[in-house]
Enzyme design. Structure first.
Site, PDB file in Angstrom:
ATOM      1  N   ARG A  55       0.923  -1.116  -0.055  1.00  0.00           N
ATOM      2  CA  ARG A  55      -0.093  -0.078   0.055  1.00  0.00           C
ATOM      3  C   ARG A  55       0.934   1.346   0.059  1.00  0.00           C
ATOM      4  O   ARG A  55       1.624   1.387   1.068  1.00  0.00           O
ATOM      5  CB  ARG A  55      -0.836  -0.066   1.307  1.00  0.00           C
ATOM      6  CG  ARG A  55      -1.402   1.239   1.491  1.00  0.00           C
ATOM      7  CD  ARG A  55      -2.468   1.380   2.727  1.00  0.00           C
ATOM      8  NE  ARG A  55      -3.777   0.656   2.134  1.00  0.00           N
ATOM      9  CZ  ARG A  55      -5.053   0.670   2.574  1.00  0.00           C
ATOM     10  NH1 ARG A  55      -5.269   1.208   3.488  1.00  0.00           N
ATOM     11  NH2 ARG A  55      -6.189   0.162   1.917  1.00  0.00           N
ATOM     12  N   HIS A  91      -7.644   0.716  -6.260  1.00  0.00           N
ATOM     13  CA  HIS A  91      -7.878  -0.044  -5.028  1.00  0.00           C
ATOM     14  C   HIS A  91      -8.531  -1.214  -5.353  1.00  0.00           C
ATOM     15  O   HIS A  91      -9.499  -1.588  -5.268  1.00  0.00           O
ATOM     16  CB  HIS A  91      -8.799   0.702  -4.031  1.00  0.00           C
ATOM     17  CG  HIS A  91      -8.575   0.347  -2.739  1.00  0.00           C
ATOM     18  ND1 HIS A  91      -7.787  -0.900  -2.268  1.00  0.00           N
ATOM     19  CD2 HIS A  91      -9.071   0.397  -1.380  1.00  0.00           C
ATOM     20  CE1 HIS A  91      -7.765  -1.106  -0.944  1.00  0.00           C
ATOM     21  NE2 HIS A  91      -8.623  -0.105  -0.571  1.00  0.00           N
ATOM     22  N   GLN A 141     -10.319  -3.970  -3.136  1.00  0.00           N
ATOM     23  CA  GLN A 141     -11.513  -3.386  -2.542  1.00  0.00           C
ATOM     24  C   GLN A 141     -12.532  -3.408  -3.486  1.00  0.00           C
ATOM     25  O   GLN A 141     -13.732  -4.025  -2.992  1.00  0.00           O
ATOM     26  CB  GLN A 141     -11.237  -1.749  -2.307  1.00  0.00           C
ATOM     27  CG  GLN A 141     -12.477  -1.352  -1.513  1.00  0.00           C
ATOM     28  CD  GLN A 141     -12.961  -1.777  -0.318  1.00  0.00           C
ATOM     29  OE1 GLN A 141     -12.049  -1.694   0.733  1.00  0.00           O
ATOM     30  NE2 GLN A 141     -14.329  -2.453  -0.188  1.00  0.00           N
ATOM     31  N   ASP A 171     -17.273   7.406  -1.359  1.00  0.00           N
ATOM     32  CA  ASP A 171     -15.876   7.382  -0.819  1.00  0.00           C
ATOM     33  C   ASP A 171     -15.711   8.797  -0.102  1.00  0.00           C
ATOM     34  O   ASP A 171     -16.362   9.545  -0.408  1.00  0.00           O
ATOM     35  CB  ASP A 171     -14.645   6.842  -1.679  1.00  0.00           C
ATOM     36  CG  ASP A 171     -13.481   6.647  -0.909  1.00  0.00           C
ATOM     37  OD1 ASP A 171     -13.487   6.440   0.236  1.00  0.00           O
ATOM     38  OD2 ASP A 171     -12.393   6.683  -1.576  1.00  0.00           O
ATOM     39  N   CYS A 201     -16.306   1.599   0.924  1.00  0.00           N
ATOM     40  CA  CYS A 201     -15.241   0.952   1.359  1.00  0.00           C
ATOM     41  C   CYS A 201     -14.779   0.932   2.932  1.00  0.00           C
ATOM     42  O   CYS A 201     -14.071   0.401   3.543  1.00  0.00           O
ATOM     43  CB  CYS A 201     -14.018   1.314   0.138  1.00  0.00           C
ATOM     44  SG  CYS A 201     -13.462   2.990   0.640  1.00  0.00           S
ATOM     45  N   ARG A 225     -13.707  -8.400   1.838  1.00  0.00           N
ATOM     46  CA  ARG A 225     -12.258  -8.206   1.780  1.00  0.00           C
ATOM     47  C   ARG A 225     -11.333  -9.280   1.941  1.00  0.00           C
ATOM     48  O   ARG A 225     -10.545  -9.990   1.146  1.00  0.00           O
ATOM     49  CB  ARG A 225     -11.398  -6.979   2.605  1.00  0.00           C
ATOM     50  CG  ARG A 225     -12.110  -5.752   2.410  1.00  0.00           C
ATOM     51  CD  ARG A 225     -11.636  -5.111   1.047  1.00  0.00           C
ATOM     52  NE  ARG A 225     -10.136  -5.141   0.810  1.00  0.00           N
ATOM     53  CZ  ARG A 225      -9.365  -4.157   1.246  1.00  0.00           C
ATOM     54  NH1 ARG A 225      -9.999  -3.142   1.932  1.00  0.00           N
ATOM     55  NH2 ARG A 225      -8.030  -3.998   1.129  1.00  0.00           N
TER      56      ARG A 225
HETATM   57  N1  NVA Z   1     -10.022   7.025  -1.265  1.00  0.00           N
HETATM   58  C1  NVA Z   1      -9.454   6.430   0.112  1.00  0.00           C
HETATM   59  C2  NVA Z   1      -9.775   4.932   0.363  1.00  0.00           C
HETATM   60  C3  NVA Z   1      -9.318   4.382   1.658  1.00  0.00           C
HETATM   61  C4  NVA Z   1      -9.338   2.952   1.652  1.00  0.00           C
HETATM   62  C5  NVA Z   1      -7.990   6.769   0.254  1.00  0.00           C
HETATM   63  O1  NVA Z   1      -7.097   6.645  -0.505  1.00  0.00           O
HETATM   64  O2  NVA Z   1      -7.659   7.095   1.332  1.00  0.00           O
HETATM   65  N1   CP Z   2     -11.086  -0.088   2.811  1.00  0.00           N
HETATM   66  C1   CP Z   2      -9.797   0.038   3.301  1.00  0.00           C
HETATM   67  O1   CP Z   2      -8.786  -0.279   2.297  1.00  0.00           O
HETATM   68  O2   CP Z   2      -9.625  -0.046   4.509  1.00  0.00           O
HETATM   69  P1   CP Z   2      -8.268   0.150   5.282  1.00  0.00           P
HETATM   70  O3   CP Z   2      -7.729   1.615   4.608  1.00  0.00           O
HETATM   71  O4   CP Z   2      -8.584   0.101   6.861  1.00  0.00           O
HETATM   72  O5   CP Z   2      -7.261  -0.790   4.977  1.00  0.00           O
END
Ligand code: NVA
Ligand code: CP
Length: 307
Positions: free
Chosen positions: A103, A130, A133, A222, A262, A290
């Site tokens: 990540r 993502h 997800q 989101d 998500c 997930r």
């Molecule tokens: N769009 C959000 C998704 C988190 C799971 C982010 O990138 O922070």
């Molecule tokens: N939805 C998601 O990816 O959650 P986290 O950021 O908690 O991993």
């Protein structure tokens, strides 16, 4: 299937179907207490350069349930944080591990990591996409609605990593996709190019949430400010006012419309507390999935020669 899961653009409809079917099977086994060590003796390195709850816990638990082991590498505490090139990290980790989940910020970092290592690389979120997800989202929608093809998926809000993956995943699976976002917050051009290459009626990019939500079978949103955009919060709060899943918007969708998020969610911003709680069952099914979707990805990518 390719060696890695870097973005849904790389997957065919058959690949996604195989992942979803495998996830169904693994979920069934877990729910019926059937334990098979498909990844016995295998290790997944998990690199996190951003925060996480679901991704970390579901990958780590998933590896354990498959008979393997997962280890957490924080971007800050590992040598990555001190500037060790990703190309070197890639070649080191393949000497110890059987797969890498990462990540991070830039998609190119994940693509580079995959290029420099022989073991599978799984994208656990970048600024661009993502994929894990959205595989879980597709699994959840298919569980609730029995099919994906022909359903209308509507995304309200920022044209971010979630929007990019939902557009690609939804269209690849034969869904109709509509997106409503404010000017200047559109999805990635590469994604819009992909969406534009299909039949015009299957994809619409709109300004008005009401227009996008009309006749939807699934409404998704989101956060307005993603990880790494914390300093833009105030500006974004202004730009996204009105881009909210609320009771009025839901009333324009089809009867029985699902709501997906998500998580983490900001009640009162992209979704009202009322809609969130009314659809909490579907949203937490999505979070649970997930685990099952990622177990399927690891099973398909990391098993190698094992039975
Ligand atoms: N769009 C959000 C998704 C988190 C799971 C982010 O990138 O922070
Ligand atoms: N939805 C998601 O990816 O959650 P986290 O950021 O908690 O991993």
């Amino acid at each position: 299937m390719k060696k890695d899961l870097l973005k849904l653009l790389d997957l065919s409809r058959e690949d996604i179907t195989l992942i979803l079917n495998t996830a169904d099977q693994l979920k069934y086994e877990t729910k019926h207490n059937i334990h098979r060590d498909y990844l016995k003796g295998k290790t997944l390195a998990m690199i996190f350069e951003k925060n996480s709850t679901r991704t970390r816990v579901s990958f780590e638990t998933g590896m354990y349930q498959l008979g393997g082991h997962a280890l957490f590498l924080s971007g800050k505490e590992s040598q990555i944080g001190r500037g060790e090139p990703i190309e070197d990290t890639a070649r080191v980790l393949e000497r110890y591990c059987d797969g890498i989940m990462i990540r991070t910020f830039g998609q190119e970092e994940v693509e580079n990591l995959a290029r420099y290592t022989r073991i599978p690389v799984i994208n656990g979120l970048t600024d661009f996409c993502h994929p894990c997800q959205v595989l879980a989202d597709l699994l959840t929608i298919r569980e609730h609605k029995a099919v994906l093809e022909g359903l209308k998926l509507c995304y309200i809000g920022d044209g971010n990593n979630m929007a990019n993956s939902l557009i690609v995943g939804g269209l690849k699976m034969g869904m109709e996709v509509s997106v409503a976002c404010p000017e200047g917050y559109e999805p990635d051009p590469q994604v819009l190019e992909f969406a534009g290459s299909g039949p015009a009626f299957r994809f619409s990019l709109l300004r008005a949430p009401e227009e996008a939500a009309a006749g939807a079978d699934v409404l998704v949103t989101d956060v307005w400010a993603s990880m790494g955009q914390e300093e833009e919060r105030a500006v974004r709060a202004k730009a996204f006012a009105g881009y909210q899943i609320n009771e009025e918007l839901l009333a324009l969708a089809n009867r029985g419309c699902m709501v997906q998020h998500c998580l983490p969610a900001h009640r009162g911003e992209e979704i009202t507390a009322g809609v969130f709680e009314a659809h909490a069952g579907e949203i937490f099914d999505e979070a649970e999935n997930r685990l099952h979707a990622q177990k399927a990805v690891m099973y398909l990518l990391m098993r190698g020669g094992t039975a």
